[in-house]
Design an enzyme around this catalytic site. Structure first.
Site, PDB file in Angstrom:
ATOM      1  N   GLU B  49       0.846  -1.328   0.173  1.00  0.00           N
ATOM      2  CA  GLU B  49      -0.135  -0.454   0.181  1.00  0.00           C
ATOM      3  C   GLU B  49       0.923   0.930  -0.343  1.00  0.00           C
ATOM      4  O   GLU B  49       1.982   1.494   1.043  1.00  0.00           O
ATOM      5  CB  GLU B  49      -0.859   0.124   1.211  1.00  0.00           C
ATOM      6  N   ASP B  60      -6.159   8.690  10.261  1.00  0.00           N
ATOM      7  CA  ASP B  60      -4.478   8.283  11.288  1.00  0.00           C
ATOM      8  C   ASP B  60      -4.152   8.840  11.989  1.00  0.00           C
ATOM      9  O   ASP B  60      -4.879   9.892  12.622  1.00  0.00           O
ATOM     10  CB  ASP B  60      -3.589   8.641   9.731  1.00  0.00           C
ATOM     11  N   TYR B 174     -10.779  -4.973   3.304  1.00  0.00           N
ATOM     12  CA  TYR B 174     -10.454  -4.368   4.417  1.00  0.00           C
ATOM     13  C   TYR B 174     -10.526  -4.405   5.956  1.00  0.00           C
ATOM     14  O   TYR B 174     -11.850  -3.319   5.915  1.00  0.00           O
ATOM     15  CB  TYR B 174      -9.621  -2.928   3.943  1.00  0.00           C
TER      16      TYR B 174
END
Lengths: 397, 302
Positions: B49, B60, B174
């Site tokens: 990735e 994040d 995912y």
């Protein structure tokens, strides 16, 4: 047409651009809100808090000396600065805090720029016995020390945000990160008409009391609707609250005032409508200050509450539809507006609101005396005296 | 069959699990990312990735935020990352997935992005702030271009959402292991096993687990139940710690090799132990033997 649509879109704007983790909670929030909106007991409780706690209705005040000074259209002020905690922010906060309690979420989190929304949230948390943490950029903590202290006195924890530009935008990022982590126990009390659906709709609804009152008051006091309504726009919560009830009144001009900072040409401003492009930030699509490759730009404004690179999606929609007009006022002009209103009317406006005042003054000079302008005076200026003193080269002992 | 599908099919046939390694493109610079990608493949990454830095990365944690700040300071943009992919493609054979927030893609133009990425040789795209309700405009461009759009399932996803996401996701699904942002955690969530079992009921597509997975022990545990394990912050942190040293590429390679190791062989006791947290000393000892001199295991939440 009712806006937003079922997925939270205002035309091409709005929506829910968030990590999957937040999707189910946002849908749950939307359902809870829609149920509360239909619930008479909830609405009655909200109305009674607005009246007895926040101090509504706020007056619509004719600014005679300011009008005389400008020599043109008559200027009326919608006095949100007289609300409890000193700004319109309390309307939305009371509504959402009641909703949080209804959803049995024991913890409130919020972001704040100028500190007004943080103070309002801490106030509602104290009122309803909820835990409260407020994210605030360290740059803003410095600019708004008084509000930081007020939040602490109210029992809230102020969490300094060191990332990015250390202002409102980064405080929103941190609050969203907190929410993503603690979503099961935490209610995110977003303070402006932005973010993912249902926030822009919900925040608007809780603030439309401003416009509904102003509309009825204008009818009574002036005998007709105003010719123009003017409000400052950062995220745009006080503006959408004032504007929304006037949208169907085609003869009423609607003007949003963006922070021009050091001037649009300087690049140091927060005028996302004037100088931005369509993009996605903080969960919704709207106009956004950004670089050519899609990085969000840092906004600049003397007013911490307008220091935001985006704008609420409903404003973007009505701008494209030609219903709302957007102009900008520089830091310097806002300071002139601040001083004029203070000296001529004995009303010290928040620097955010001073942007709207400055534009109204500019506009009044170009209009005949029979015209009327209603200005959203969104907050009071006590919190800004240090910033004003610094800008004017004065010292506070 | 896309390169991602082919990779998972091949690994499944061998009873092996995939290591999905995340690197922030442009951290510390694009010139240094290239050899890191090559090394990641050489040392066992099955899917790579490539993170595209964004000014407001709200999914994040601090480690990837810092990497993004460094990458932006080094002049990294989505266009330059795609350029790098096109020059890397000749050297790198594993699937390359571009992970970017939506706004840079919007600014690039959806059609133009899909074409450029596919032409460059990228295999998939992950957009963390694009849930299925909003993904249609981009999907309409990526699908004809042959770019797999990978979607997330979260612990908060309702059964109906899980079904829709499983149907729409391409390449793999995912699984976000926890409610939170990216970054190392001391322990894996206890209900991860159940979360994946539920997902398996509605899909046969490969399932990769990420967020919070940082040590070879955790990788081993997750490898018991998923087709692939995504590690991001721990790798990015290793890069952060060794940036500017001659050993950067070797150290990152060692760490990736240590992460891949438990996925090559099948061992059964790991999951239960890591889920329970295990004894601190025992874990420390295991860590020391497994990780070797590769990298210091990251502490919780940076």
């Amino acid at each position: 047409m009712r806006l937003p649509d079922a997925r939270g879109h205002f035309g091409r704007f709005g929506g829910r651009f968030v990590p999957e983790t937040l999707m189910a909670p946002l849908i749950e929030l939307e359902k809870a809100y829609l149920a509360a909106r239909r619930d008479r007991t909830f609405q009655a409780r909200f109305a009674s808090l607005l009246a007895d706690y926040a101090g509504r209705p706020t007056p619509l005040y004719f600014a005679a000396r300011l009008t005389e000074h400008c020599g043109g259209a008559r200027i009326w002020l919608k006095r949100e600065d007289l609300c409890h905690t000193g700004a319109h922010k309390i309307n939305n906060v009371l509504g959402q805090a009641l909703l949080a309690a209804r959803m049995k979420k024991p913890r409130l989190i919020a972001e704040t720029g100028a500190g007004q929304h943080g103070v309002a949230t801490a106030t509602a948390a104290a009122l309803l016995g909820l835990e409260c943490e407020v994210y605030m950029g360290t740059e803003d903590i410095e600019r708004q020390a008084l509000n930081v202290f007020r939040m602490r006195l109210l029992g809230a924890k102020v969490i300094p945000v060191e990332s990015g530009s250390r202002t409102l935008k980064d405080a929103v990022n941190e609050a969203l990160r907190d929410w993503v982590t603690n979503v099961r126990t935490t209610y995110y009390l977003l303070g402006s008409a932005l973010g993912p659906h249902p926030y822009p709709m919900m925040v608007r609804d809780f603030h439309t009391v401003i416009g509904k009152e102003a509309r009825a008051q204008a009818r009574r006091a002036i005998g007709r609707l105003p010719d123009v309504v003017v409000a400052c726009v950062g995220g745009g919560s006080n503006a959408i609250g004032l504007f929304h009830p006037f949208i169907a009144d085609r003869r009423v001009g609607i003007v949003g005032v963006e922070p021009g900072g050091s001037g649009i040409a300087s690049g140091k401003h927060g005028a996302s409508m004037t100088a931005g492009a369509v993009g996605v930030l903080h969960g919704s699509m709207s106009y956004l200050l950004q670089s050519d490759d899609g990085q969000v730009a840092v906004a600049h404004s003397i007013s911490a509450g307008l220091d935001y690179p985006g704008v609420g999606p409903e404003h973007a929609y009505y701008r494209d539809a030609g219903r709302f007009t957007f102009v900008s006022i520089t830091d310097e002009e806002a300071l002139e507006g601040f001083q004029a209103l203070t000296r001529l009317e004995g009303i010290m406006p928040a620097l955010e609101s001073a942007h709207a005042v400055a534009h109204a003054m500019r506009l009044a000079k170009t209009l005949p005396k029979r015209k009327t302008i209603v200005v959203g005076l969104s907050g009071r200026g006590d919190k800004d005296v240090h910033v004003v003193a610094k800008a004017l080269g004065m010292e506070i002992a | 069959m896309s390169r991602l599908e082919a990779t998972f099919t091949r690994l499944r046939a061998r009873g092996e699990r995939a290591l999905v390694a995340y690197l922030m493109a442009g951290d510390p610079s694009l010139a240094e990312t290239r050899p890191l990608v090559v090394e990641a493949e050489r040392r066992g990454a099955d899917v790579i990735e490539l993170g595209v830095p964004f000014s407001d990365p709200l999914a994040d944690g601090p480690v990837i935020q810092r990497a993004g700040t460094r990458a932006l300071a080094a002049g990294t943009s989505l266009a330059r990352v795609l350029e790098m992919v096109s020059t890397l493609r000749a050297q790198v054979h594993v699937p390359l997935v571009v992970m970017t927030y939506y706004n840079p893609v919007l600014a690039f133009g959806l059609k133009s992005f899909a074409r450029t990425a596919a032409d460059a040789g990228a295999d998939g795209v992950i957009v963390p702030d694009l849930p299925w309700e909003e993904c249609e405009p981009l999907r309409a461009e990526t699908e004809p271009a042959g770019l797999d759009m990978i979607q997330f399932v979260a612990p908060t996803s309702t059964p109906t959402r899980v079904k829709t996401i499983a149907r729409l996701s391409r390449g793999f699904i995912y699984v976000v292991s926890l409610t939170g942002v990216t970054g190392a955690r001391r322990e894996l969530p206890k209900d991860l096993d159940a979360q994946i079992r539920t997902l398996r009921l509605v899909t046969t597509k490969p399932v990769c687990v990420g967020f919070g997975v940082s040590t070879p022990e955790q990788v081993a545990a997750v490898g018991q139940i998923a087709d692939g394990v995504a590690v991001g912050s721990a790798i990015v942190r290793t890069i952060e710690e060794h940036t500017g040293t001659a050993a950067l590429v070797d150290r990152v390679g060692d760490f990736i090799a240590a992460l891949k190791q438990p996925l090559r062989v099948s061992s059964s006791a790991g999951f239960a132990r890591a889920i329970e947290g295990g004894g601190t000393e025992e874990r420390a000892a295991r860590r020391a033997t497994t990780v070797g001199r590769g990298a210091k295991p990251p502490s919780e939440e940076d």
